[in-house]
Design an enzyme around this catalytic site. Structure first.
Site, PDB file in Angstrom:
ATOM      1  N   GLY A   1       0.831  -1.191   0.000  1.00 39.85           N
ATOM      2  CA  GLY A   1       0.000   0.000   0.000  1.00 39.85           C
ATOM      3  C   GLY A   1       0.864   1.238   0.000  1.00 39.85           C
ATOM      4  N   HIS A   2       0.238   2.370   0.288  1.00 40.09           N
ATOM      5  CA  HIS A   2       0.945   3.647   0.260  1.00 40.09           C
ATOM      6  C   HIS A   2       1.281   4.157   1.649  1.00 40.09           C
ATOM      7  CE1 HIS A   2      -0.714   4.698  -4.037  1.00 40.09           C
ATOM      8  NE2 HIS A   2       0.008   3.590  -3.998  1.00 40.09           N
ATOM      9  N   GLY A   3       1.109   3.320   2.679  1.00 40.12           N
ATOM     10  CA  GLY A   3       1.469   3.722   4.018  1.00 40.12           C
ATOM     11  C   GLY A   3       0.337   4.409   4.754  1.00 40.12           C
TER      12      GLY A   3
END
Length: 411
Positions: A255-257
């Site tokens: 994911g993007h965090g």
């Protein structure tokens, strides 16, 4: 400080324990003897995954919400219930437990219209709601991802539904659920107060566009803990109007965090404060601890703590971007920005795929201030060199050992 091998073993153990916790449906509390149980099958639901069970759910909800005694709405185990876009509204006469033991599955993309495309299942205006049961919320999102402009640039950019939305709810509890393959955002908490989100498993492929795990906006007094989130976008996105949020024991990746923002888009005002992200594991994510704001906005993001975080193979472990731009056209320089101050990054260690392990990119017209870096050790994955840090228009201080050294005197 533990060795990299020891850290990874501890990390793997935590993931296993969280998975066991999330998947152990035996821990789900059954409705007590004082609750009135309303099963959707008593209202005509077939549970074959083919026939539309939306009206059966609506009737069962009306009965449960109208009960003068505490109520439980039951989605039985072992079956799949096809649901079209639906809103379950309050206020209710008593508390309601929405007990999902089976699977709720979304219809194909052709069954949606522009009128209902924003939400799949929405709970609105309810006090004292609990959603639990150990079952599955399946957004059936694959066809939506294929038709996204982020997957195919030749396609027009269109909206897609959020799988599970809570709007104007207070004293809300959501736990022991598996939310998978959302069309877009998996869960959105909007205009809510006193919220507990616990022991959730949220999964979608890393390539699925805009599939944020948990999205929180205009809500206060929120707790998120013991969750595993694997998506194609932010594991958590924390946006305007979020105050007093505490996140702990969350495993994120891919994911993007975990992102605060984006804030201030379209010259809007945004206010975010009192955010604590604690004891989080991130692996293989694009970003780690992130704050992002657009130029031209106003307001503030303050009193934010990222602490006790382990990162493994994260591209941008620590990043503040006050010049964020997610637009097909280049963003123009503007004079105003959302103010960022009183931010702590503390006890953060792990590995990164980028030499720039710490990036503080702030706006010259509204510099970031009171940024604290404490006890940080971020090394390149595979030990292929030294990590670095960059700062623009940021006022920071450090304490303890900080690797990489912050900003090489650029302050």
């Amino acid at each position: 400080m533990a060795s990299a091998t020891t850290a990874k073993l501890l990390w793997s153990l935590l993931i296993a324990l969280l998975l066991l916790s999330v998947c152990d449906a035996s821990s789900v509390k059954e409705p007590d003897g004082t609750s009135v149980v309303f099963s959707i099958e008593n209202y005509g639901a077939r549970g074959d995954g083919k026939h539309d069970d939306t009206q059966a759910l609506a009737k069962a909800w009306t009965a449960a919400c109208s009960s003068s005694r505490p109520a439980a709405l039951l989605v039985p185990k072992g079956k799949s219930y096809l649901l079209k876009s639906t809103t379950l509204s309050g206020p209710c006469k008593s508390t309601v437990v929405f007990m999902v033991k089976g699977m709720l599955v979304a219809p194909s993309r052709s069954d949606w219209s522009e009128d209902n495309i924003s939400h799949w299942i929405m709970f609105q205006g309810i006090s004292g709601l609990t959603v639990t049961g150990g079952g599955v919320i399946n957004g059936n999102g694959e066809v939506w991802w294929k038709n996204s402009c982020k997957t195919n640039e030749a396609l027009p950019c269109t909206h897609a539904p959020t799988a599970l939305t809570f709007h104007l709810c207070d004293n809300l509890k959501v736990d022991y659920l598996k939310i998978v393959n959302s069309q877009q955002i998996h869960m959105s908490v909007e205009d809510c107060t006193d919220v507990q989100l616990t022991r959730l498993s949220i999964t979608a492929p890393g390539t699925s566009p805009n599939t944020d795990g948990i999205h929180i906006t205009r809500s206060k007094d929120v707790q998120v803990r013991d969750c595993i989130i694997k998506t194609g976008d932010d594991c958590m996105s924390i946006e305007d109007g979020t105050h007093n949020l505490h996140v702990t024991k969350v495993v994120c990746g891919p994911g993007h965090g975990i992102s605060i923002g984006s804030l201030g888009d379209d010259n809007s005002r945004a206010e975010v404060s009192g955010i604590t992200i604690d004891s989080v594991q991130l692996y293989g994510t694009t970003n780690g601890a992130r704050i992002k704001t657009w130029q031209g906005g106003s307001g503030f993001a303050k009193d934010i703590i990222f602490q006790n975080i382990i990162m493994d193979n994260v591209q941008n472990p620590i990043i503040i971007d006050q010049n964020y731009c997610d637009s097909a056209k280049p963003c123009q320089d503007q004079e105003s920005a959302v103010e960022i101050n009183s931010i702590i990054f503390k006890n953060i260690r792990g590995t990164t795929t980028s030499k720039d392990a710490i990036k503080l990119s702030c706006n010259k017209n509204a510099p970031c201030s009171d940024i604290s870096l404490e006890n940080i050790e971020l090394k390149l994955e595979g030990g292929k060199g030294d990590t670095e840090s960059t700062c623009q228009n940021a006022k920071w201080r450090k304490s303890g050992n900080v690797v990489p050294s912050p900003c090489k005197g650029n302050n």
